[in-house]
Design an enzyme around this catalytic site. Structure first.
Site, PDB file in Angstrom:
ATOM      1  CE  LYS A 162      -7.783   5.452   0.817  1.00 21.93           C
ATOM      2  NZ  LYS A 162      -9.064   6.064   0.362  1.00 21.93           N
ATOM      3  CE1 TYR A 216      -4.168   1.132  -0.416  1.00 23.50           C
ATOM      4  CE2 TYR A 216      -4.101   1.959   1.820  1.00 23.50           C
ATOM      5  CZ  TYR A 216      -4.741   1.845   0.613  1.00 23.50           C
ATOM      6  OH  TYR A 216      -5.956   2.439   0.426  1.00 23.50           O
TER       7      TYR A 216
END
Length: 256
Positions: A161, A154
């Site tokens: 995020k 990620y």
């Protein structure tokens, strides 16, 4: 029988396929009585085709959340279809390939900045673009993926995020005086375009998630996440703001 969103008018971003979280939210919102406008990035004809598959075909307006010119006219263009906005769904995230799958230490700033612009700053930009139409007690809901951990693959999207989570808190602080709420829904892994970078080995990651989540997890079913978003878009959580609500089967609270 009245719906949870009867009389509500919403702007929904992020519809790109029928598997999109945003598509599931749009469908459920209409079923619960809302009138919606969809936004489309890059391929408005594709979004228009998807719009025709919803219970009622909503209007589609073009929007690149990184384009200041489009943002500056968004309220006027949405205002052609809605006389006010009670809710905004932010379901937008993207990162160049260099920012994912082990590229954390090597991704150049131009790629990192693009990821942060699209996936983080856009929450504020979208909200402010809609602000002229936002009614008292309006709700801004963003789609999140748990940024409290460093997930395999990620990389910079995880950082984006984390920034999204901070942005939501500051939005909640600064718009609370106008009665506007800002919250995020942290979804478990779903088979969407935006999820391709999570976990590296997707099937293995999904299987592990489903095993560890107390309620289990189906990566092909966006309905539980959509229901959580719709609940936050409704009037049923009037004192909830700056929150991250997990719709992940309970995976987030299980220790290693």
């Amino acid at each position: 029988m009245s719906g949870l969103l009867d009389g509500k008018q919403l702007v929904v971003t992020g519809v790109i396929t029928e598997s999109s979280i945003a598509y599931a939210v749009a469908r459920l919102a209409q079923e619960e009585g809302a009138k919606i406008v969809l936004t489309a990035y890059g391929r408005p004809s594709l979004v228009a085709r998807l719009a025709r598959r919803l219970p009622e075909e909503p209007p589609v307006v073009e929007l690149d959340v990184t384009d200041e010119a489009q943002l500056s006219t968004l309220a006027d263009r949405v205002g052609e279809h809605l006389d006010g906005v009670d809710g905004v769904l932010h379901s937008v995230a993207n990162a160049p390939a260099a920012c994912l799958d082990g590229g954390f230490l090597t991704a150049p700033w131009r790629d990192v900045s693009a990821a942060l612009h699209t996936s983080t700053y856009s929450l504020v930009a979208l909200t402010m673009a809609c602000r002229p139409l936002l009614r008292p007690r309006a709700s801004v809901v963003g789609v999140d993926f748990d940024a409290s951990r460093a997930w395999p693959g990620y990389d910079w999207m995880g950082v984006a995020k984390a920034g999204l989570e901070a942005c939501s808190r500051y939005l909640a602080r600064d718009l609370g005086g106008e009665g506007i709420r800002a919250n995020l829904v942290a979804a478990g892994p779903l088979r969407t375009l935006a999820a391709r970078g999570i976990g590296g080995d997707g099937p293995s990651f999904e299987k592990s998630w489903a095993t560890r989540a107390p309620l289990g997890w189906d990566p092909q079913d966006a309905e539980p996440v959509a229901r959580t978003c719709v609940a936050l878009l409704s009037d049923w959580l009037p004192a909830t703001t700056g929150e991250i609500v997990h719709a992940d089967g309970g995976h987030h609270m299980i220790g290693d």
